[in-house]
Design an enzyme around this catalytic site. Structure first.
Site, PDB file in Angstrom:
ATOM      1  N   CYS A   2       0.870  -1.191   0.000  1.00 59.15           N
ATOM      2  CA  CYS A   2       0.000   0.000   0.000  1.00 59.15           C
ATOM      3  C   CYS A   2       0.896   1.228   0.000  1.00 59.15           C
ATOM      4  O   CYS A   2       2.005   1.174   0.520  1.00 59.15           O
ATOM      5  CB  CYS A   2      -0.806   0.106   1.286  1.00 59.15           C
ATOM      6  N   ARG A  16      -4.623   7.170  -0.832  1.00 58.51           N
ATOM      7  CA  ARG A  16      -3.771   5.982  -0.787  1.00 58.51           C
ATOM      8  C   ARG A  16      -4.129   5.014  -1.910  1.00 58.51           C
ATOM      9  O   ARG A  16      -5.223   5.070  -2.468  1.00 58.51           O
ATOM     10  CB  ARG A  16      -3.981   5.303   0.553  1.00 58.51           C
ATOM     11  N   ASN A  79      -0.374  -1.998   6.009  1.00 62.09           N
ATOM     12  CA  ASN A  79       0.147  -3.238   6.575  1.00 62.09           C
ATOM     13  C   ASN A  79       1.547  -3.054   7.169  1.00 62.09           C
ATOM     14  O   ASN A  79       2.380  -2.350   6.603  1.00 62.09           O
ATOM     15  CB  ASN A  79       0.215  -4.293   5.464  1.00 62.09           C
TER      16      ASN A  79
END
Ligand SMILES: C[C@H](CCC(=O)NCCS(=O)(=O)O)[C@H]1CC[C@H]2[C@@H]3[C@H](O)C[C@@H]4C[C@H](O)CC[C@]4(C)[C@H]3C[C@H](O)[C@]12C
Length: 323
Positions: A2, A16, A79
């Site tokens: 990400c 994002r 993450n």
């Protein structure tokens, strides 16, 4: 993988890429001011700032991935496997579970400075939403129109880093990414000047050669460098169209195409890209198969309501035939 980013022209933007190998069925979700936020250890907040962002709604609760509040403060979870470490209850602290973290901060804070005050008392509690939805290992970027910070709950406590780059990716810890960037200080948007040796003169044979060495792979460390270079050198006009176009181009520079990153379940790909105009409360998004920018404006909803508002993602291509 990400990548999150901020960008400022006349307005401020935050968004994002959500890269993963499957989707939970997230929707653009607005939490109005009077939706009661009930925290596992911190009681209820009946009235708070309104939020807009991407969330998976479970049991009428918005499990936000990224969001912006009506004051323009924004937050995204990315993450952080192997490094995220959540804690047992600490009687000295505000114990907030990771899935409550975005509502806790965005519900109450208008600026990064106000968030810092809350973070000084915060401990991220190791408690699952449900047995079927265990906690995700995450770290977060929090931004207002003037600054960004990164929050990481690791073995030796809660770390808060200033983020002067306005970019965030995944592992390892954020301090690594800032140090790693120094390895790329020779890269430039300008034509390179030959410093190879004074015994030989090189002349660039084409454009873009100042950025030779800029990584193009999908690793977290490389996406950080690529996105940082693109964002920090970004040039656009100030209009909404020019600004959000530039923002989506920054995210596109580190987007993931299906097939290039194999996982146990399949392939990691950019499920959606988002760009929130944090001054206007408009959340724009594209999905892997819908390149058209779709927008949801929080101020077109009743922000004094009590119920969540949820817009399913429009996922197929919206092709405009010209003849
Ligand atoms: C997988 C997402 C992060 C994407 C990402 O960073 N990918 C990189 C993969 S890698 O490191 O490079 O391998 C994260 C971001 C927000 C997360 C979700 C939000 O935290 C909200 C809930 C929280 C629940 O505890 C778990 C489900 C969940 C719905 C989370 C599922 C998943 O972990 C999400 C969707």
């Amino acid at each position: 993988m990400c990548t999150a980013a901020t960008y400022k022209t006349k307005n401020h933007y935050f968004g994002r890429n959500l890269d993963y190998d499957f989707s939970y069925g997230e929707t653009v979700t607005i939490t109005p001011r009077n939706y009661p936020f009930r925290f596992r250890r911190m009681g209820e907040i009946p009235v708070h700032y309104a939020l807009i962002g991407m969330a998976f709604i479970q049991q009428d609760y918005p499990l936000y991935y990224d969001a912006t509040n009506e004051m323009g403060l924004s937050m995204a979870g990315l993450n952080f496997p192997g490094n995220a470490d959540y804690k047992p209850e600490d009687p000295e602290k505000d114990n907030i579970t990771p899935f409550e973290f975005i509502p806790w901060i965005l519900g109450q804070c208008a600026t990064v400075d106000e968030a810092r005050e809350k973070l000084a008392r915060l401990s991220l509690l190791n408690e699952n939403f449900t047995p079927q939805l265990p906690l995700s290992p995450l770290h977060w970027m929090i931004s207002d129109r003037n600054e960004s910070i990164v929050v990481e709950s690791v073995k030796d406590g809660l770390k808060i880093y200033d983020n002067p780059v306005g970019i965030m990716t995944n592992n390892p810890t954020f301090d690594f990414h800032l140090t790693n960037l120094v390895n790329y200080m020779g890269i430039s948007r300008e034509d390179p000047k030959s410093r190879f040796s004074d015994q030989i003169q090189f002349v660039p044979y084409g454009r873009g050669m100042g950025s030779i060495g800029l990584p193009g792979d999908l690793s977290s460390a490389s996406r950080f460098v690529k996105a940082a270079f693109t964002r920090l050198n970004s040039f656009s006009g100030e209009s909404e169209s020019e600004s959000i176009s530039q923002f989506f181009h920054i995210l596109a520079s580190v987007a993931q195409q299906k097939g290039c990153c194999q996982t146990a379940q399949g392939f990691e790909y950019t499920i959606y890209s988002s760009c929130c105009n944090t001054d206007k409360g408009i959340y724009y998004y594209t999905t892997y198969e819908n390149s058209q920018i779709t927008g949801v404006d929080m101020h077109r909803e009743d922000l004094d309501g009590r119920n969540l508002v949820s817009y399913p993602l429009i996922e197929g291509q919206q092709i405009l035939m010209q003849n």
